[in-house]
Design a protein around this motif. Sequence first.
Motif, mmCIF file in Angstrom:
data_model
loop_
_atom_site.group_PDB
_atom_site.id
_atom_site.type_symbol
_atom_site.label_atom_id
_atom_site.label_comp_id
_atom_site.label_asym_id
_atom_site.label_seq_id
_atom_site.Cartn_x
_atom_site.Cartn_y
_atom_site.Cartn_z
ATOM 1 N N ALA A 248 0.845 -1.194 0.000
ATOM 2 C CA ALA A 248 0.000 0.000 0.000
ATOM 3 C C ALA A 248 0.882 1.246 0.000
ATOM 4 O O ALA A 248 1.897 1.297 0.697
ATOM 5 C CB ALA A 248 -0.925 0.006 1.208
ATOM 6 N N THR A 249 0.482 2.231 -0.783
ATOM 7 C CA THR A 249 1.200 3.501 -0.831
ATOM 8 C C THR A 249 0.204 4.637 -0.653
ATOM 9 O O THR A 249 -0.828 4.674 -1.334
ATOM 10 C CB THR A 249 1.933 3.690 -2.172
ATOM 11 O OG1 THR A 249 2.916 2.660 -2.318
ATOM 12 C CG2 THR A 249 2.610 5.051 -2.236
ATOM 13 N N LEU A 250 0.524 5.529 0.270
ATOM 14 C CA LEU A 250 -0.276 6.733 0.432
ATOM 15 C C LEU A 250 0.349 7.845 -0.402
ATOM 16 O O LEU A 250 1.503 8.225 -0.183
ATOM 17 C CB LEU A 250 -0.319 7.171 1.898
ATOM 18 C CG LEU A 250 -1.482 6.699 2.766
ATOM 19 C CD1 LEU A 250 -1.387 7.331 4.142
ATOM 20 C CD2 LEU A 250 -2.821 7.009 2.142
ATOM 21 N N LEU A 251 -0.384 8.318 -1.380
ATOM 22 C CA LEU A 251 0.033 9.478 -2.158
ATOM 23 C C LEU A 251 -0.579 10.696 -1.480
ATOM 24 O O LEU A 251 -1.806 10.857 -1.435
ATOM 25 C CB LEU A 251 -0.457 9.353 -3.601
ATOM 26 C CG LEU A 251 -0.303 10.575 -4.503
ATOM 27 C CD1 LEU A 251 1.149 11.016 -4.608
ATOM 28 C CD2 LEU A 251 -0.884 10.296 -5.888
ATOM 29 N N GLY A 280 4.638 -2.843 5.051
ATOM 30 C CA GLY A 280 4.511 -2.617 3.621
ATOM 31 C C GLY A 280 3.898 -1.299 3.213
ATOM 32 O O GLY A 280 3.636 -1.071 2.025
ATOM 33 N N LEU A 281 3.657 -0.394 4.194
ATOM 34 C CA LEU A 281 3.111 0.916 3.841
ATOM 35 C C LEU A 281 4.230 1.856 3.409
ATOM 36 O O LEU A 281 5.268 1.956 4.061
ATOM 37 C CB LEU A 281 2.372 1.530 5.034
ATOM 38 C CG LEU A 281 1.907 2.987 4.825
ATOM 39 C CD1 LEU A 281 0.830 3.062 3.743
ATOM 40 C CD2 LEU A 281 1.405 3.597 6.131
ATOM 41 N N GLN A 282 3.991 2.562 2.318
ATOM 42 C CA GLN A 282 4.907 3.594 1.873
ATOM 43 C C GLN A 282 4.135 4.892 1.680
ATOM 44 O O GLN A 282 2.921 4.873 1.436
ATOM 45 C CB GLN A 282 5.595 3.184 0.562
ATOM 46 C CG GLN A 282 6.480 1.942 0.712
ATOM 47 C CD GLN A 282 7.051 1.497 -0.615
ATOM 48 O OE1 GLN A 282 6.444 1.694 -1.651
ATOM 49 N NE2 GLN A 282 8.223 0.880 -0.577
ATOM 50 N N SER A 354 -6.007 -2.811 3.425
ATOM 51 C CA SER A 354 -5.188 -3.014 2.230
ATOM 52 C C SER A 354 -4.030 -3.959 2.486
ATOM 53 O O SER A 354 -3.706 -4.805 1.651
ATOM 54 C CB SER A 354 -4.645 -1.661 1.747
ATOM 55 O OG SER A 354 -5.688 -0.774 1.422
ATOM 56 N N LEU A 355 -3.392 -3.840 3.634
ATOM 57 C CA LEU A 355 -2.235 -4.681 3.950
ATOM 58 C C LEU A 355 -2.631 -6.122 4.221
ATOM 59 O O LEU A 355 -1.824 -7.033 4.038
ATOM 60 C CB LEU A 355 -1.495 -4.110 5.168
ATOM 61 C CG LEU A 355 -0.836 -2.736 4.957
ATOM 62 C CD1 LEU A 355 -0.243 -2.245 6.274
ATOM 63 C CD2 LEU A 355 0.225 -2.797 3.876
ATOM 64 N N ASN A 356 -3.867 -6.359 4.643
ATOM 65 C CA ASN A 356 -4.321 -7.710 4.999
ATOM 66 C C ASN A 356 -5.006 -8.437 3.847
ATOM 67 O O ASN A 356 -5.527 -9.530 4.034
ATOM 68 C CB ASN A 356 -5.284 -7.643 6.197
ATOM 69 C CG ASN A 356 -4.547 -7.229 7.467
ATOM 70 O OD1 ASN A 356 -3.348 -7.433 7.608
ATOM 71 N ND2 ASN A 356 -5.286 -6.636 8.404
ATOM 72 N N ARG A 357 -5.010 -7.831 2.671
ATOM 73 C CA ARG A 357 -5.648 -8.490 1.513
ATOM 74 C C ARG A 357 -4.826 -9.713 1.086
ATOM 75 O O ARG A 357 -3.613 -9.680 1.075
ATOM 76 C CB ARG A 357 -5.760 -7.508 0.345
ATOM 77 C CG ARG A 357 -6.904 -6.518 0.524
ATOM 78 C CD ARG A 357 -6.959 -5.563 -0.633
ATOM 79 N NE ARG A 357 -8.076 -4.617 -0.489
ATOM 80 C CZ ARG A 357 -8.299 -3.574 -1.266
ATOM 81 N NH1 ARG A 357 -7.482 -3.327 -2.265
ATOM 82 N NH2 ARG A 357 -9.321 -2.780 -1.072
#
Length: 357
Positions: A248-251, A280-282, A354-357
């Motif tokens: 997952a990426t936060l823009l 895994g978050l960016q 999102s990370l747990n999908r």
Amino acid sequence: MKLFRDIFFAAALLTGLSACNRAVVSGEFNAAPSSGVVLVKTLDGQNLQTVDTLHLDGVRFRYAAKLEKGQPEFVYLYCGDVKVASLLLATGDRVQVQCDTTGRWTVEGSDDCRKLLDNEMAYADLFKNGYVNGRQYVEYYRKMVQYVLSNSHSLTVIPVLYTKIGDVPLFAQVTDAVLFNNVADSLETVYPESKYVKQLRTEADKRRDRLQLQGLVDRAVSLIYPDLSYPGIDGQKVSLRESATGKATLLVFWDATDGLNKVYNLEVLKPLYEKYSDEGLQIYAVNLGADKKTWAMAVREQKLPWVNVCDATGTSLSLYNVDSLPTAILITEGGIEKLSSLELSYLQSRVTASLNR
């Protein structure tokens, strides 16, 4: 005698009809231009074409524009390369212009000409500091949308719709197609034969087709999102797609000159990043202030650990339909989602899902 009288009245009638098909501009400079001439230009599509040259009588000039009834004309007066007046003339107008060789003017006798002047002053005011940051861009965009909606039956909205900030159209978002189509519909009821309205209709139809295509793309299963590539702190460009390698990426779009954006960084994004970056978050944060020095200083002072880039032109705003700052968009393997809330608890729930999908 009767024949002479009939000829006289016929001539007077023709003179009156001719005058009704004209608009007269009376102008005066505060100081005589060195060239001694004023160039009259009109719009040909999106380009200006010189149609007349006026020779000054001291500091005064006069211009009579021949117009078709129901078809007002955009007329621009120039001294050399300096625009000294923007006018929208209709048949029967009698307009008085006070000009300045530096490009400032006042106008009387026409509401449309006054509106053009007000809009051009607002545009000039946008650049009074020499650059446009993200917040100013958004505020100006909203102001112009309001103007267009409030004046949808006036041809003065046409220059607004084609405004550019640098090389980027102000109304570059795909969803602006709705605005273009609504205005074209409104203007066609008032000026059905106007060449400007016909050109606007062509543009509105193109934008409507792009909007429909975008709808199909948005419903597609595959992930498609515009790439961004802007300079980081070290001056090297950093790509969004190359950075978005995690789950997952936060823009994030923000303004380094705004105190509320600082609070958002420190009280929302930092706790979120510290909790989920190992999973895994960016974060790819785009500053929309043109002052790179202020932005770089803010990144260092706030010790922001994620990817930080600076968009000095504001082009990313239109690519992602950003209408407020800060804005967060979540990018995952399943697609992109413009987040409806900036609250930490809401962001945690969306990132966790999102990370747990």
